[in-house]
Structure formats: structure tokens, C-alpha cells
Design a protein around this motif. Structure first.
Motif, PDB file in Angstrom:
ATOM      1  N   THR A  12       0.815  -1.217   0.000  1.00 13.37           N
ATOM      2  CA  THR A  12       0.000   0.000   0.000  1.00 13.37           C
ATOM      3  C   THR A  12       0.846   1.264   0.000  1.00 13.37           C
ATOM      4  OG1 THR A  12      -0.112  -0.023   2.390  1.00 13.37           O
ATOM      5  CG2 THR A  12      -1.907  -1.072   1.233  1.00 13.37           C
ATOM      6  N   ILE A  13       2.159   1.089  -0.190  1.00 12.67           N
ATOM      7  CA  ILE A  13       3.049   2.265  -0.186  1.00 12.67           C
ATOM      8  C   ILE A  13       2.581   3.293  -1.201  1.00 12.67           C
ATOM      9  CG2 ILE A  13       5.255   2.891  -1.271  1.00 12.67           C
ATOM     10  CD1 ILE A  13       6.681   1.379   0.736  1.00 12.67           C
ATOM     11  N   LEU A  14       2.290   2.815  -2.418  1.00 10.28           N
ATOM     12  CA  LEU A  14       1.870   3.728  -3.478  1.00 10.28           C
ATOM     13  C   LEU A  14       0.617   4.487  -3.073  1.00 10.28           C
ATOM     14  CD1 LEU A  14       2.212   2.087  -6.974  1.00 10.28           C
ATOM     15  CD2 LEU A  14       3.126   4.249  -6.167  1.00 10.28           C
ATOM     16  N   LEU A  15      -0.314   3.757  -2.496  1.00  6.64           N
ATOM     17  CA  LEU A  15      -1.596   4.359  -2.130  1.00  6.64           C
ATOM     18  C   LEU A  15      -1.396   5.548  -1.197  1.00  6.64           C
ATOM     19  CD1 LEU A  15      -4.718   4.021  -2.167  1.00  6.64           C
ATOM     20  CD2 LEU A  15      -4.475   2.679  -0.114  1.00  6.64           C
ATOM     21  N   TRP A  16      -0.498   5.386  -0.243  1.00  4.38           N
ATOM     22  CA  TRP A  16      -0.300   6.462   0.726  1.00  4.38           C
ATOM     23  C   TRP A  16       0.634   7.541   0.218  1.00  4.38           C
ATOM     24  CZ3 TRP A  16      -3.543   7.357   4.400  1.00  4.38           C
ATOM     25  CH2 TRP A  16      -4.283   6.296   4.941  1.00  4.38           C
TER      26      TRP A  16
ATOM     27  N   LEU B 161       1.400   8.306  -3.142  1.00  4.84           N
ATOM     28  CA  LEU B 161       1.065   8.974  -4.397  1.00  4.84           C
ATOM     29  C   LEU B 161       0.399  10.337  -4.216  1.00  4.84           C
ATOM     30  CD1 LEU B 161       1.989   7.715  -7.036  1.00  4.84           C
ATOM     31  CD2 LEU B 161      -0.392   7.511  -7.643  1.00  4.84           C
ATOM     32  N   PRO B 162      -0.574  10.466  -3.300  1.00  8.97           N
ATOM     33  CA  PRO B 162      -1.138  11.811  -3.118  1.00  8.97           C
ATOM     34  C   PRO B 162      -0.067  12.850  -2.804  1.00  8.97           C
ATOM     35  CG  PRO B 162      -2.508  10.221  -2.007  1.00  8.97           C
ATOM     36  CD  PRO B 162      -1.299   9.482  -2.502  1.00  8.97           C
TER      37      PRO B 162
ATOM     38  N   PHE C  15       1.791  13.604  -6.009  1.00  5.39           N
ATOM     39  CA  PHE C  15       0.944  14.534  -6.769  1.00  5.39           C
ATOM     40  C   PHE C  15       1.150  15.953  -6.255  1.00  5.39           C
ATOM     41  CE2 PHE C  15      -2.568  11.146  -7.589  1.00  5.39           C
ATOM     42  CZ  PHE C  15      -1.861  10.672  -8.674  1.00  5.39           C
ATOM     43  N   PHE C  16       1.140  16.061  -4.942  1.00  5.04           N
ATOM     44  CA  PHE C  16       1.259  17.367  -4.310  1.00  5.04           C
ATOM     45  C   PHE C  16       2.602  18.015  -4.667  1.00  5.04           C
ATOM     46  CE2 PHE C  16       0.574  20.502  -1.061  1.00  5.04           C
ATOM     47  CZ  PHE C  16      -0.800  20.495  -0.909  1.00  5.04           C
TER      48      PHE C  16
ATOM     49  N   ALA D 141       2.664  19.250  -8.156  1.00  9.37           N
ATOM     50  CA  ALA D 141       1.922  20.505  -8.256  1.00  9.37           C
ATOM     51  C   ALA D 141       2.806  21.672  -7.822  1.00  9.37           C
ATOM     52  CB  ALA D 141       0.670  20.437  -7.399  1.00  9.37           C
TER      53      ALA D 141
ATOM     54  N   VAL E 280       5.297  22.471 -10.532  1.00 12.70           N
ATOM     55  CA  VAL E 280       4.650  23.188 -11.638  1.00 12.70           C
ATOM     56  C   VAL E 280       4.492  24.661 -11.282  1.00 12.70           C
ATOM     57  CG1 VAL E 280       2.495  23.445 -12.920  1.00 12.70           C
ATOM     58  CG2 VAL E 280       3.438  21.177 -12.530  1.00 12.70           C
ATOM     59  N   LEU E 281       4.037  24.918 -10.077  1.00  8.42           N
ATOM     60  CA  LEU E 281       3.837  26.295  -9.638  1.00  8.42           C
ATOM     61  C   LEU E 281       5.146  27.073  -9.631  1.00  8.42           C
ATOM     62  CD1 LEU E 281       1.341  26.256  -6.663  1.00  8.42           C
ATOM     63  CD2 LEU E 281       1.111  27.364  -8.872  1.00  8.42           C
TER      64      LEU E 281
ATOM     65  N   TRP F 126       7.836  26.449 -11.298  1.00  2.61           N
ATOM     66  CA  TRP F 126       8.310  26.605 -12.672  1.00  2.61           C
ATOM     67  C   TRP F 126       7.606  27.774 -13.363  1.00  2.61           C
ATOM     68  CZ3 TRP F 126       5.357  25.190 -17.161  1.00  2.61           C
ATOM     69  CH2 TRP F 126       6.092  25.155 -18.352  1.00  2.61           C
ATOM     70  N   HIS F 127       6.310  27.842 -13.146  1.00  2.00           N
ATOM     71  CA  HIS F 127       5.512  28.914 -13.718  1.00  2.00           C
ATOM     72  C   HIS F 127       5.983  30.259 -13.172  1.00  2.00           C
ATOM     73  CE1 HIS F 127       2.028  29.468 -16.234  1.00  2.00           C
ATOM     74  NE2 HIS F 127       1.868  28.174 -16.234  1.00  2.00           N
ATOM     75  N   ASN F 128       6.175  30.292 -11.876  1.00  5.38           N
ATOM     76  CA  ASN F 128       6.573  31.510 -11.193  1.00  5.38           C
ATOM     77  C   ASN F 128       7.931  31.995 -11.702  1.00  5.38           C
ATOM     78  OD1 ASN F 128       5.860  33.420  -9.372  1.00  5.38           O
ATOM     79  ND2 ASN F 128       6.854  32.427  -7.644  1.00  5.38           N
TER      80      ASN F 128
END
Lengths: 176, 142, 644
Positions: B113-117, B119-120, B123-124, B127, B130-131, B133-135
Motif C-alpha cells: 500500500t506504499i503507493l496508495l499512501w 502517491l497523493p 501529486f502534491f 503541483a 509546476v507552480l 516553474w511557472h513563477n
């Protein structure tokens, strides 16, 4: 790097679709829920025997033979339906079968065995369902294959039917 | 058959996207007053544990909310264990030893279940990258 | 008779959808007349088959399998009608109907300078229509007949006999199908590489707003239903079915906001095109997950696997076409408009990213048990605790950003000025938290966080409103009419979110529950109320028998407030038993009583809930929907002006 970003959605999408497709096609029988007790020692219990009205002799029943443990009850309709296959295994194939009578009225259970025949070498009484929980039983009927070392090899959740009888028998042969 | 008669509340939710041809009923007989422990602290623990334990024969429902007989048996066992002084961990272990991780509504943290916990969180992090990089690019542009 | 006609009408729709596909491949203006024939023909024949199915249900034509399985002569008329979409086959027909209405709306977009764009959109839309029609015709035809005519139907599920559930599916379907239009518009845009310089985002926006508004309303109705029908005192369970509706909602929320950025700054175009594809794919994948039965493998019997395989192939084709197209064409839509984090578009990007990762986590949590099942011999469950632990912490920053976003200006932000602007709301939030803490003496962190977030949103909305009005009153004299004018759709919707958070916090953090066995004349205290069990009677309803308990509720001054009458019903036809909750609502709390098993000698199991602030959830959603509808009106106006 940039290219990869644009391709990544389709890659993720394909992975998801293949997982779903695999699940749909190989959709396993829901009754094949793997038991947590596979390759574990069969849980011990102390209780009365339905047949002799004395203590159930665990050491004697769980001896050095291959055996099948069948959870049943007289009020459970699929149990009645599977009974002839249990009978078949016991009488034709000569396999030792231990019954565990789950949350039942002993009188009704005896009556039920009288009517349908008794394939069990002995029947343990599980009046409040504790034995079933120790064996990780979801709902009856459930049948376990326990080897000569009293290690649980296989669990069938749900009744033995015409359809799965042959496969179940193969499991027994495999573990003999 | 025991397991097919009992139908649970969340099964009804299947009409959220309209399911077909299923017999459903709502039984509101979950945890019953007779089962409650005298000590409110212990009872609170028992309720917490039961809310994290899956009713095995239902769809996505905890034993605390289920009217299935097996759920009731498990609730009683959990309460007996609490009065006998077992810790929460011991009780969860008792349950998973018999029924596997499937019985926990809150999946444990382990290799499968490593991925399950994680991955969020990944993802964060993405994100945030990305922010950032944009900045950074926006400053370059100006 | 009606069913044969209905079946023919369905085949006719199929022909019209093929016609729509063929004629929209030709980009000639004169061919628009054929397009009109295809689109209106499709709409008419689908309407015909839908109403013919309704006719079969209303007249109880049990030769039709669908009617036989889902209806009964004793069913009230309203539920005979809603029963049309209360089952798989009928609901697919409803989906088809909404789809053909959407096609008609897209057709209405035609004007001199966008014919190629609209034709292309209609073509993609035709592909989707053909896909769904084939699905209905092959695997789930509602007009299938039996050779023998049974004397009565199998009955119906009493739990579906409910007004909220009668309108819930149409609303959700308008949402899903609205996303199909968004999908088609996105594909058309990428395909044409925007040759005509069409402002595709202006066309896309009304569909996104409509889809989002109806999804919001549909999900809320489902929750209301779960709240009063299931009798658990809760309204959200993180069930796969709910997640299936939540995921497209999250993506359409992101889409809605990033479209504003595209409109204003022409940035994030590729991102919006991708979101548009994913939102629709996710709504079909959600349908697949729920109906194929792959999530419900434990001890429930799977549905017809051909249906699952069909939908999966359909998703596979749609998804691979659209995403490959995206991989090839998206570079044309990359702007160089980078923006700083601290600006209006920056805040929108933050919220977009959070919506998408929340959606990703929900998707991942919902499907993870399947992945584990494939790769290990193990089985796991992912339930409510997991979703609460992952989703709530991720949503909190989104709410914080949502508060200041509308106060930031586009592109460049004067940070000192902004700080001055949000100072009142920071102070207000802190004051509210302190007042709340002092008056309730609560050390409950989630509760304080929830109240803090709600007051943060609401005070920021008020500040925005105030600033708008001040700007206006500098120019003109202030008037009440201009005050109302400033309630634009964004302010309304954000206000709704603030109220929604109050409701969610109150009902989930401070819920009080009393489960006990009560005999007649027993009393029970909950919060400040005294609940007295007065009597229990047998009553007969139109198609059920019930035991009805009477509970008199007194407040602390011993004044009677209300009488609650929860019931236990037995429906003899289907042998179902249901429990009817009885609720007394005011702005501060719900009193919620469920009658359980028991008898007169031992008493009855009674569950009493004190659910604070629940009604604000529904009020909040209602206000959000009003905001959505007002945005829809504005966007349609913009579109109309453009097409003149």
C-alpha cells in the motif's frame, strides 16, 4: 522532457484501461477470496461434539491425515445443496471430513444429518460462532483443506457445486 | 446463504448511477444498545475501532453500521477484548490475522500500500514544482 | 405495440446519428440543412422512444421485460414515471435523450464564421451518440419483450420511491452529457488547430458551467436522499458510486476556473483542452466502474460482463483517440504567458492543481484495491478513513487560496495593497474563531479549522463585494439596485461554499448520537432537548404497512417543539422493510430519529441524532447552484452577442 509531458496522459490512460480489461476478462470467482490463514496452522478449539455429546477430541480429529473442514448449519440452504458433494468426497473418495456446526440448534442439526446422511468423522459445535471467526470464516458454507501437518492449504468460500466440484477435488489431490 | 441475504445500506447508493435489478432494503439495526460497554471511555474506543473495521460481507460498510450477524459477532469480540485489556493494536492484529488486511477500512502502511499512501504526496510535490516553474518563468519574462 | 414503436424509434435515432456523422464531415455551408435534419430527427426519434417507454411503464405493459422487472400495478403514478430511469436500461435511454438535446444545442451554435468548428464538434458528438446507441441496442435494450405476458410486475424498490431520487439521475446526466459537449469542443479545437481563430473557450464555457451546475445539484440531491433515507445520520460515505460522481465534478470545477484564465489571458489553453477530455472520460469511466461490477466483487454477483467490456472498449477508443490527438496537437496551444504565483491567474492555477490532485487521489483510492488484487494475492479495502485523511488536508489550502483569489488582480499584484485589502478578513476570521472558542469552550481542532475556513471565505466575499461597490460609488451615486448588481455569479457561488463548509463542519464534528432501547413513556435527553416516547401504532400506507412511533420533543423550558414520527415499513409485494427517518430541521440543528427493532415488552431500539447546522449544507449548495445558473445566463448572453 517536454514531449514526455504531453505523452504521459495517454500512457497513464492505457495502463488504467489494461488493468480494467484484465480484471473484466479474468474476473475471478468472488468465492475465491484468499484466506489469511493459508499456510498457517489450523486454529485450535475446545468444544463439544454434536455426535457424541462429549468433548470434541481435537487432537484425535486433527491427526496426520489430510482432512477437510466444513462449516455448515441446518438453517443454511446452500449447505443442504452442497451436502451431496461432501457426502461424495467422504464416501466415494474416502476423505476425512470434519464438520463444524455453526450457530445451530443441536437437535435440528442432528435431524438434518439424519435426513441427508452423515459424511463427517465428527462434528464440533460452534454455538456462538467463535470457532468460525478464529478460522476467518465470512459466511457459511465454507470449506478448508488441511494437510497432514495441520496446515491450512486452501479455502473455498461458498458452497461446493457441480461446477467447482472437480476443481475442488483437484485441490485435495494436490495437497495429499 | 448467510452472506447473500444481508444487504447493506451502501448498496442502495448504487442508484447514484442507477443500478439495476437488485433487491435492497435498509436495516437500521447497527450497533445495539445492549452491546454497549459500561465505561464510556472503553465504549468510545470500541466504536472507533468498529468504524475502521469492514463488514466483510457488505459493500464498503463498517461493522459499526452493519446489521449483518458476523458484524455483530465481531463487535462483541472487540468489546470483550477491550474489557479484557487488549490494546487497539492487539485487536487490529487479531482481526487481520484471521481476515487479512481486507478487514481494515483504513489500509495499513506496508509494501503493497506504499503507493496508495505516497502517491497523493507525490501529486502534491508535482503541483508545487509546476507552480514554482511557472513563477520562475514569469519573472524571466518580465 | 408501444414497445415495438419505441424500438423502431430507437433504430431510427441510430440512423439519424449516422447521418449526423456523415453530413458533418463535409464542410460546406449548403449542407447545414442536412445537419439540421439529422440533429432534429435524432432529437425527435429519441424523444419518441423515451416517451414510448414511459407509456409502457405508466400503462404497466408487463410484456416488456424492463417494465416487468421494475414496476407493479400498485406503484404510484409519479414513481411509475420516474421508474423509467430508475433502472439500467431506462437510465441509458435518458442519457441518450439528454445527449440528443445537447446535440441540438450545439447545432444551434452555427453562425457564418464558425461552421467548420461546429461541424467538427457535431461530428465528434455523433461518434459519442452512435457509441451509446449501439450500447443500448446491443446490450441493454429497454424495449425487449417476453413471449408470455405476466399478470403483474416484480415490484419496485421502495427505497427508490422518493422524490429526490426521481430527479437526481436527470440532473447528474445533464452534467455528464454536458461534459461530452465540452469533450467534443476540445477535440474539434485541437483537430482544426484553430484555423478560423475561433474563440473556442467562449463556446465551451456555457457547457462547462451548465455541466458543473447540474452535477453540483445532482450530487447534493443524492446526498440529501442518503441523509434522510439511509438513516445513518450521515450524508457522504465515500462510496465508489459517490466517488464516480465526485471525480467529474472536481475536474469540471477546475475547468470552470481555468477557462476564465484562458478567456482573460489566453494562457493555460493546452491544460484546459486536456481537462476537458479527462472530465468526460472520467464520467464514462465512473459509469463503467459502477455498472461493470468490478468494484463490487465481494459477494455480490457481477452484472452482465458484456456490458462492462462494451463500455470499456468504447472508453478505450474515445480515450486513445483524444489523448493521442492531445499528444500531437497540444504544442499549438502552448502560450508563453507564464504568470507569477501571486496573481489572480496564479490563484486559479493553484486551485486547479489541487482539484486535479484530489481527483487523482480519489480515483486512485477507489481503484487501488483492484490494483492490489492483480499484483498480489492479497486483498485490501480502502474506505472512508483513507479518503478523509488524504482529501481533507489537500482541500484546506485550496479553500485558503479561494478566499484571496478574487481580491488579487490579473498579472501583477501590488502586494501591499492586497494585504491591506485582506486585512479586514484576516481580522474578522481571527475574531470569529476566538469568539467561537470562548463561547463554546471547544478544543476541537477540526471544528475550529472548519469554522475558521468558513469565516475566511465569507468575510473575503464580503470584502470583495464592498470593494466592488466602493469602486462603483466613486463614479456614481450609490443605489440599492447597483448593490444587487454586484452580487455576480462568482460572489454568489463562493458565498455558497462558505456556508457549505459551515454545514459540513457542524454536522461532522459536533454530531451527537444516542442509541438506546426505549419503552413507551421513556425519556431521553439529547443536547438541550428532552425526547419522550409517547406511543407506537400500526398504520397502513398506500402500498406498505408501518409501525409508527411518536416522539414528543421538549426544549429546556419544557415547551413542546415538535412531534417526530419515525416509521418501520414493510412492503408486502417485494417483502422489503425500510426505516423512515423523521427529522425536525431549523437553522441551527436537525433532530433526527430512527426507529429500530424491538417489541413492547423489551422496548424499541431508538437512535436519536442531534446534527448541528446540517441545513447549511443544503442552503450552501442551493446558493452555489444559483451562482452557477447566473453564470450560465451571463455566458449564454456573451455567446448570443457574439453570434449576432
Amino acid at each position: 522532457m517536454r514531449k514526455f509531458i504531453f505523452i504521459s496522459p495517454i500512457i497513464v490512460f492505457f495502463c488504467i484501461i489494461f488493468i480494467f480489461l484484465y480484471l473484466l476478462i479474468t474476473k475471478s470467482d468472488p468465492s475465491e477470496l484468499p484466506s489469511a490463514l493459508i499456510n498457517q496452522k489450523a486454529p485450535k478449539f475446545e468444544t463439544l461434539s454434536l455426535l457424541s455429546e462429549k468433548n470434541f477430541l481435537y487432537e484425535k480429529e486433527f491427526n496426520h491425515d489430510l482432512k477437510i473442514v466444513n462449516f455448515f448449519s441446518s438453517w443454511c440452504i446452500p449447505c443442504s445443496a452442497e451436502h451431496k458433494y461432501i457426502d461424495l468426497l467422504s464416501k466415494e473418495k474416502g476423505i476425512k471430513i470434519i464438520g463444524i456446526n455453526y450457530k445451530d440448534d443441536p437437535k435440528k442439526a442432528l435431524q438434518w444429518l439424519d435426513n441427508l446422511g452423515n459424511p463427517y468423522s465428527d462434528v464440533a459445535i460452534d454455538s456462538n460462532g467463535d470457532i468460525a471467526i478464529n478460522w476467518g470464516v465470512y459466511g457459511i458454507p465454507e470449506t478448508f483443506i488441511v494437510n497432514y501437518n495441520n496446515i491450512i492449504q486452501y479455502r473455498l468460500a461458498g458452497p461446493i457445486t457441480k461446477k467447482n466440484y472437480e476443481a475442488f477435488y483437484q485441490q485435495i489431490i494436490k495437497n495429499k | 446463504m448467510l452472506k447473500n441475504i444481508k444487504i447493506n445500506k451502501l448498496f442502495f447508493l448504487y442508484i447514484f448511477l442507477i443500478f439495476t435489478g437488485s433487491v435492497v432494503a435498509n436495516n437500521c439495526n447497527a450497533v445495539e444498545p445492549e452491546e454497549f460497554l459500561k465505561d464510556p471511555k472503553q465504549e468510545l474506543r470500541a466504536r472507533n475501532i468498529s468504524q475502521n473495521v469492514r463488514c466483510l460481507i457488505c459493500q464498503n460498510q463498517s461493522i459499526d453500521e452493519s446489521s449483518a450477524p458476523l458484524a455483530k459477532d465481531l463487535r462483541i469480540i472487540i468489546r470483550n477484548k477491550i474489557t479484557e485489556g487488549s490494546t487497539d493494536e492487539e485487536i487490529y492484529k487479531f482481526l487481520t490475522d484471521r481476515y487479512g488486511d481486507f478487514i481494515l477500512l483504513n489500509p495499513p502502511f506496508k509494501t503493497s500500500t506504499i503507493l496508495l499512501w505516497i502517491l497523493p504526496f507525490i501529486f502534491f510535490l508535482i503541483a508545487i514544482v509546476v507552480l514554482y516553474w511557472h513563477n520562475k518563468n514569469s519573472k524571466k519574462n518580465n | 405495440m408501444a414497445s415495438t414503436l419505441g424500438n423502431s424509434a430507437l433504430w431510427l435515432s441510430f440512423l439519424f446519428s449516422i447521418l449526423q456523422f456523415i453530413v458533418s464531415t463535409k464542410n460546406i455551408n449548403s449542407i447545414i440543412i442536412f445537419n439540421r435534419i439529422a440533429v432534429t430527427g435524432l432529437l425527435t426519434s429519441t424523444l419518441a422512444s423515451f416517451f414510448l417507454l414511459m407509456y409502457c411503464h405508466v400503462t404497466s405493459d408487463f410484456a416488456v421485460i424492463n417494465v416487468f422487472q421494475n414496476s407493479h400495478t400498485t406503484k404510484p403514478l409519479l414513481y411509475k414515471i420516474s421508474g423509467v430511469w430508475g433502472n439500467h436500461e431506462g437510465s441509458m435511454l435518458l442519457w441518450m435523450l439528454v445527449l440528443s438535446i445537447t446535440n441540438y444545442f450545439i447545432f444551434k451554435l452555427y453562425s457564418k464564421n464558425n461552421s467548420i468548428f461546429v461541424s467538427k464538434t457535431l461530428q465528434i458528438q455523433a461518434v459519442i451518440t452512435i457509441g451509446f446507441l449501439l450500447f443500448i441496442l446491443i446490450t441493454s435494450n429497454p424495449f425487449e419483450r417476453m413471449s408470455t405476458i405476466p399478470s403483474n410486475g416484480l415490484g419496485f424498490n421502495p427505497i427508490l420511491q422518493d422524490p429526490a431520487l426521481a430527479i437526481h439521475p436527470p440532473l447528474l446526466y445533464i452534467g455528464y452529457v454536458g461534459l461530452s459537449a465540452v469533450f467534443s469542443l476540445s477535440i474539434a479545437t485541437m483537430n482544426l488547430e484553430n484555423d478560423e481563430g475561433t474563440p473556442w473557450y467562449i463556446y465551451m464555457k456555457p457547457f462547462v458551467v451548465a455541466a458543473w451546475t447540474f452535477l453540483t445539484a445532482g450530487i447534493a440531491l443524492g446526498s440529501i436522499w442518503a441523509y434522510y433515507e439511509l438513516g445513518w445520520g450521515g450524508w457522504w460515505f465515500w462510496d465508489p458510486v459517490e466517488n464516480a460522481a465526485l471525480m467529474p465534478w472536481l475536474l469540471s470545477t477546475a475547468l470552470l476556473h481555468s477557462l476564465i484564465t484562458v478567456e482573460r489571458k489566453k494562457s493555460l489553453q493546452a491544460w484546459v483542452l486536456l481537462l476537458a477530455i479527462l472530465a468526460f472520460l472520467l464520467s464514462v469511466i465512473g459509469t463503467f466502474l459502477v455498472r461493470s461490477g468490478i468494484l463490487t466483487s465481494v459477494h455480490t454477483f457481477a452484472l452482465d460482463p458484456t456490458r462492462g467490456i462494451y463500455i470499456l472498449i468504447f472508453i478505450g477508443l474515445l480515450g486513445s483517440y483524444s489523448l493521442i490527438l492531445f499528444a500531437l496537437k497540444s504544442k499549438n496551444f502552448l502560450g508563453k504567458n507564464y504568470f507569477s504565483f501571486f496573481s489572480r491567474e496564479g490563484s486559479i492555477l493553484v486551485n486547479n492543481l489541487i482539484m486535479v490532485i484530489v481527483c487523482g487521489s480519489v480515483f486512485f483510492g477507489t481503484t487501488y484495491p483492484l490494483i492490489v488484487e492483480i499484483f498480489t494475492s492479497n486483498r485490501i479495502s480502502v474506505g472512508e478513513p483513507y479518503f478523509n485523511a488524504t482529501v481533507i488536508p489537500m482541500i484546506i489550502p485550496a479553500i485558503l487560496v479561494m478566499g484571496i483569489g478574487p481580491l488579487l488582480s490579473w498579472s501583477k499584484v501590488d502586494s501591499k495593497k492586497t494585504l491591506k485589502q485582506i486585512l479586514p478578513s484576516i481580522l474578522l476570521t481571527i475574531i470569529i474563531i476566538i469568539i467561537f472558542f470562548l463561547s463554546y469552550r471547544t478544543y476541537n481542532i477540526p471544528g475550529l479549522v472548519g469554522i475558521g475556513l468558513a469565516s475566511w471565505i465569507i468575510s473575503n466575499v464580503l470584502v470583495t463585494l464592498f470593494l466592488n461597490i466602493r469602486k462603483e460609488s466613486k463614479k456614481n451615486n450609490f443605489a440599492i439596485s447597483s448593490f444587487l448588481k454586484h452580487f455576480n455569479s462568482m460572489i454568489i457561488a463562493h458565498l455558497g461554499v462558505g456556508l457549505l463548509i459551515i454545514g459540513i463542519t457542524g454536522s461532522s464534528v459536533w454530531q451527537e448520537e444516542k442509541i438506546s432501547r426505549m419503552k413507551v413513556n421513556d425519556e431521553k435527553m439529547i443536547s438541550n432537548y428532552n425526547v419522550v416516547f409517547k406511543e407506537i401504532n400500526e398504520v397502513a400506507g398506500p402500498n406498505y404497512l408501518a409501525l409508527r412511533g411518536s416522539f414528543w420533543i421538549y426544549n429546556q423550558n419544557n415547551k413542546i417543539i415538535t412531534v417526530l414520527t419515525p416509521e418501520n415499513r414493510i412492503y408486502p409485494i417485494t417483502k422489503n422493510t425500510t426505516s423512515e427517518v423523521s427529522i425536525h430541521t431549523n437553522l441551527l440543528r436537525d433532530l433526527y430519529i430512527v426507529l429500530g427493532d424491538g417489541d413492547n415488552d423489551n422496548g424499541w431500539v431508538v437512535r436519536i441524532y442531534h446534527n448541528p447546522l446540517v441545513v447549511w449544507i443544503w442552503i450552501g449548495v442551493l446558493i452555489i447552484v444559483i451562482g452557477g445558473l447566473s453564470a450560465l445566463k451571463n455566458n449564454l448572453n456573451i455567446l448570443r452577442l457574439r453570434n449576432l
